[in-house]
Design a protein around this motif. Structure first.
Motif, PDB file in Angstrom:
ATOM      1  N   ARG A  65       0.838  -1.206   0.000  1.00 44.52           N
ATOM      2  CA  ARG A  65       0.000   0.000   0.000  1.00 44.52           C
ATOM      3  C   ARG A  65       0.876   1.260   0.000  1.00 44.52           C
ATOM      4  O   ARG A  65       0.611   2.229  -0.695  1.00 44.52           O
ATOM      5  CB  ARG A  65      -0.910  -0.009   1.231  1.00 44.52           C
ATOM      6  CG  ARG A  65      -2.027   0.997   1.170  1.00 44.52           C
ATOM      7  CD  ARG A  65      -2.411   1.466   2.556  1.00 44.52           C
ATOM      8  NE  ARG A  65      -1.324   2.186   3.178  1.00 44.52           N
ATOM      9  CZ  ARG A  65      -0.904   1.999   4.412  1.00 44.52           C
ATOM     10  NH1 ARG A  65      -1.445   1.106   5.193  1.00 44.52           N
ATOM     11  NH2 ARG A  65       0.111   2.710   4.895  1.00 44.52           N
ATOM     12  N   VAL A  69       0.320   4.041  -2.767  1.00 39.08           N
ATOM     13  CA  VAL A  69      -0.360   5.285  -2.385  1.00 39.08           C
ATOM     14  C   VAL A  69       0.685   6.186  -1.753  1.00 39.08           C
ATOM     15  O   VAL A  69       1.255   5.826  -0.716  1.00 39.08           O
ATOM     16  CB  VAL A  69      -1.491   5.017  -1.358  1.00 39.08           C
ATOM     17  CG1 VAL A  69      -2.269   6.298  -1.055  1.00 39.08           C
ATOM     18  CG2 VAL A  69      -2.412   3.922  -1.838  1.00 39.08           C
ATOM     19  N   PRO A  73      -3.266   7.234   3.746  1.00 38.81           N
ATOM     20  CA  PRO A  73      -4.555   7.837   4.059  1.00 38.81           C
ATOM     21  C   PRO A  73      -4.750   7.907   5.578  1.00 38.81           C
ATOM     22  O   PRO A  73      -4.264   7.033   6.308  1.00 38.81           O
ATOM     23  CB  PRO A  73      -5.563   6.863   3.448  1.00 38.81           C
ATOM     24  CG  PRO A  73      -4.796   5.939   2.589  1.00 38.81           C
ATOM     25  CD  PRO A  73      -3.391   5.950   3.047  1.00 38.81           C
ATOM     26  N   LEU A  82      -7.941  -1.062   1.875  1.00 37.85           N
ATOM     27  CA  LEU A  82      -6.838  -1.190   0.907  1.00 37.85           C
ATOM     28  C   LEU A  82      -5.945  -2.376   1.271  1.00 37.85           C
ATOM     29  O   LEU A  82      -5.581  -3.191   0.417  1.00 37.85           O
ATOM     30  CB  LEU A  82      -6.005   0.104   0.884  1.00 37.85           C
ATOM     31  CG  LEU A  82      -6.642   1.305   0.175  1.00 37.85           C
ATOM     32  CD1 LEU A  82      -5.827   2.570   0.420  1.00 37.85           C
ATOM     33  CD2 LEU A  82      -6.749   1.043  -1.332  1.00 37.85           C
ATOM     34  N   PHE A 127     -13.424   7.768  -1.975  1.00 33.66           N
ATOM     35  CA  PHE A 127     -12.157   7.066  -2.242  1.00 33.66           C
ATOM     36  C   PHE A 127     -12.330   5.865  -3.164  1.00 33.66           C
ATOM     37  O   PHE A 127     -11.400   5.103  -3.367  1.00 33.66           O
ATOM     38  CB  PHE A 127     -11.520   6.597  -0.920  1.00 33.66           C
ATOM     39  CG  PHE A 127     -11.260   7.725   0.040  1.00 33.66           C
ATOM     40  CD1 PHE A 127     -10.224   8.620  -0.185  1.00 33.66           C
ATOM     41  CD2 PHE A 127     -12.061   7.902   1.171  1.00 33.66           C
ATOM     42  CE1 PHE A 127      -9.983   9.665   0.699  1.00 33.66           C
ATOM     43  CE2 PHE A 127     -11.829   8.949   2.050  1.00 33.66           C
ATOM     44  CZ  PHE A 127     -10.787   9.839   1.816  1.00 33.66           C
ATOM     45  N   LEU A 130      -9.854   5.749  -5.885  1.00 38.38           N
ATOM     46  CA  LEU A 130      -8.510   5.400  -5.397  1.00 38.38           C
ATOM     47  C   LEU A 130      -8.393   3.877  -5.214  1.00 38.38           C
ATOM     48  O   LEU A 130      -7.408   3.259  -5.643  1.00 38.38           O
ATOM     49  CB  LEU A 130      -8.239   6.117  -4.060  1.00 38.38           C
ATOM     50  CG  LEU A 130      -6.950   5.724  -3.355  1.00 38.38           C
ATOM     51  CD1 LEU A 130      -5.741   6.369  -4.040  1.00 38.38           C
ATOM     52  CD2 LEU A 130      -6.959   6.143  -1.879  1.00 38.38           C
ATOM     53  N   ALA A 133      -8.090   2.291  -8.587  1.00 43.41           N
ATOM     54  CA  ALA A 133      -6.796   2.549  -9.246  1.00 43.41           C
ATOM     55  C   ALA A 133      -5.676   1.744  -8.582  1.00 43.41           C
ATOM     56  O   ALA A 133      -4.827   1.157  -9.273  1.00 43.41           O
ATOM     57  CB  ALA A 133      -6.483   4.049  -9.176  1.00 43.41           C
ATOM     58  N   VAL A 134      -5.679   1.693  -7.248  1.00 40.63           N
ATOM     59  CA  VAL A 134      -4.620   0.970  -6.523  1.00 40.63           C
ATOM     60  C   VAL A 134      -4.661  -0.513  -6.881  1.00 40.63           C
ATOM     61  O   VAL A 134      -3.629  -1.131  -7.182  1.00 40.63           O
ATOM     62  CB  VAL A 134      -4.788   1.182  -4.989  1.00 40.63           C
ATOM     63  CG1 VAL A 134      -3.984   0.156  -4.204  1.00 40.63           C
ATOM     64  CG2 VAL A 134      -4.380   2.596  -4.605  1.00 40.63           C
TER      65      VAL A 134
END
Ligand SMILES: C[S@@+](CC[C@H](N)C(=O)[O-])C[C@H]1O[C@@H](n2cnc3c(N)ncnc32)[C@H](O)[C@@H]1O
Length: 450
Positions: A65, A69, A73, A82, A127, A130, A133-134
């Motif tokens: 992560r 990222v 976060p 995540l 989110f 996000l 995308a991750v």
């Protein structure tokens, strides 16, 4: 062959979100057990399975992560989601999962359901892009990202780097094996309440229900195909308690005899209290500083049929005997003191992530206060058993040596010392947790110390 779980899409996104909430609580410093207990009963079993799996792989998931990222976060549930989705996607992308018990979904289902989980929670909705995308980038770049983690100890061993370094220093020949055991599935080990049933009776009742066990230690049984506790025969009848084989050594070491005055100074939830009472009709005081936890001792003793008038449950601080001691010495004192619990990580996979290096010093100081106080209530000729469920030597052998250097009259008796967690062994074919045991006696009046 890869196992693919079938769960309706809605159910999976709900389970993911529930598990992410629990993992978010751990990210905020709270225990996973408490977090899971707060979930709705219908999602709890599924969320628990995912959260336990994630905690056992959290070092790798967190490192991934961090690569994916840029800024961590601050939303704990987003961190949970995540991390969890990366763990599961990592398995989904393996040709052959390293862990055959790993939850396994198709990559497409996982990405889709993780985004749905984000979508279904108002605070996570912003989110969802996000999350998408991750996970998609991880799908594309998995091999390259994993290669960047090659020298990251936390990612490789799924323990904090300080923990890996401590075990490497303290157990040069065994540290990798110890870290591996922490990530294994713990056995379900029971202790038969010999006041209510014999081991062969329990074994037979289980076999009649199609459940198979093997003997473990003096009066233990390991259930070979674990299932929910309350569904096992004899639970309501008080035939047995759940207790790790390593923990089953405590009560016999104090060798309780009828009429002895026994103090269980850190008693809750009462596993060892019950064992002491099963072994002999002692006069027992069970102390715990936490009133709610002490209630559980009462409930456990009642279920096992061990609550007698000679048993006293007292909410009190063991380090302050003036508040609870009547001045009559105890023949046996069990000091199962609070510790980092570094020996029971495979049962509580969140422990390693909740602890900080400074916690070791903190528990060492607390244990010393308790041990000093408890030594003052041991009768001449009496014994004190120090127990921790830790494998850090600061809470084990170093503590025993400190105790002897402070209390010169104390005599150290034979006890197992440091018991390391293992996945198979003589005490239990399915292995046991890590404990430390040191036994001391106070010489009787007129008896010269050894
Ligand atoms: C390792 S657990 C005990 C497990 C228990 N002996 C068993 O076998 O089920 C440690 C217990 O110590 C209690 N405790 C912590 N500080 C204490 C203190 N100062 N005095 C008494 N109990 C304390 C905690 O509430 C916790 O229940």
């Amino acid at each position: 062959m890869k196992r693919t779980m079938t769960q309706s899409s809605t159910a999976l996104s709900h389970t993911l979100l529930a598990a992410a909430n629990a993992l978010g609580e751990v990210e905020s410093g709270r225990s996973l057990t408490d977090a899971l207990a707060r979930l709705r009963p219908d999602v709890r079993p599924g969320a628990q399975a995912l959260a336990f799996y994630a905690m056992r792989h959290w070092g790798r998931a967190s490192a991934l992560r961090a690569l994916l990222v840029e800024r961590a976060p601050s939303h704990p549930v987003l961190l949970g989601l995540l991390g969890l989705s990366l763990c599961l996607l990592d398995v989904a992308l393996q040709d052959e999962p390293h862990d055959p018990d790993a939850p396994s979904y198709t990559p497409h289902t996982l990405v889709d359901q993780s985004v749905s989980a984000a979508q279904s929670d108002r605070s996570l909705t912003p989110f969802k892009g996000l999350v998408n995308a991750v996970l998609r980038r991880f799908q594309r770049e998995r091999a390259a990202l994993l290669a960047r983690l090659a020298s990251d100890d936390a990612a490789r061993y799924n323990h904090p780097a300080w923990w890996v370094a401590a075990l490497r220093r303290d157990y040069p020949g065994q540290w990798e094996q110890l870290l591996e055991v922490d990530n294994a599935h713990p056995p379900l080990t029971l202790r038969v309440n010999t006041r209510r049933a014999t081991r062969s009776q329990v074994t037979q009742a289980f076999a009649d229900a199609g459940i198979y066990c093997a003997d473990a230690g003096e009066s233990g049984l390991v259930v070979l195909d674990p299932r929910p506790i309350a569904s096992l025969p004899g639970y309501d009848l008080g035939w047995w308690s759940v207790q790790d084989a390593g923990a089953q050594l405590a009560a016999p070491l104090l060798d309780p005899k009828p009429g002895m005055r026994v103090l269980d100074a850190c008693a809750a939830p009462g596993g060892k209290t019950a064992h002491l009472l099963e072994l002999a009709d002692v006069e027992l005081t069970a102390l715990d500083v936490d009133a709610q936890r002490l209630d559980r001792v009462g409930q456990n003793l009642a279920r096992l049929g061990l609550m007698r008038k000679e048993v006293r449950l007292v909410v009190a601080d063991a380090a302050r005997p003036h508040a609870w001691w009547d001045g009559r010495g105890f023949d046996a004192v069990l000091a199962d003191v609070p510790c980092t619990a570094s020996g029971i990580v495979r049962r509580h996979p969140d422990i390693r992530w909740l602890r900080k290096p400074s916690d070791v010093g903190h528990t060492v100081r607390l244990q010393r206060q308790i041990l000093d106080a408890l030594w003052s209530v041991v009768a001449p000729g009496g014994k004190l058993l120090l127990v921790t469920c830790s494998i850090f030597p600061e809470e084990g052998e170093m503590q025993a040596k400190w105790f002897l250097s402070r209390h010169h009259e104390a005599v150290r008796l034979t006890a197992p010392g440091q018991l390391l967690p293992c996945a198979s062994g003589p005490l239990d074919p399915a292995g046991h947790d890590g404990f430390f045991y040191a036994l001391f006696s106070r010489p009787a009046a007129g008896q010269a110390p050894a």
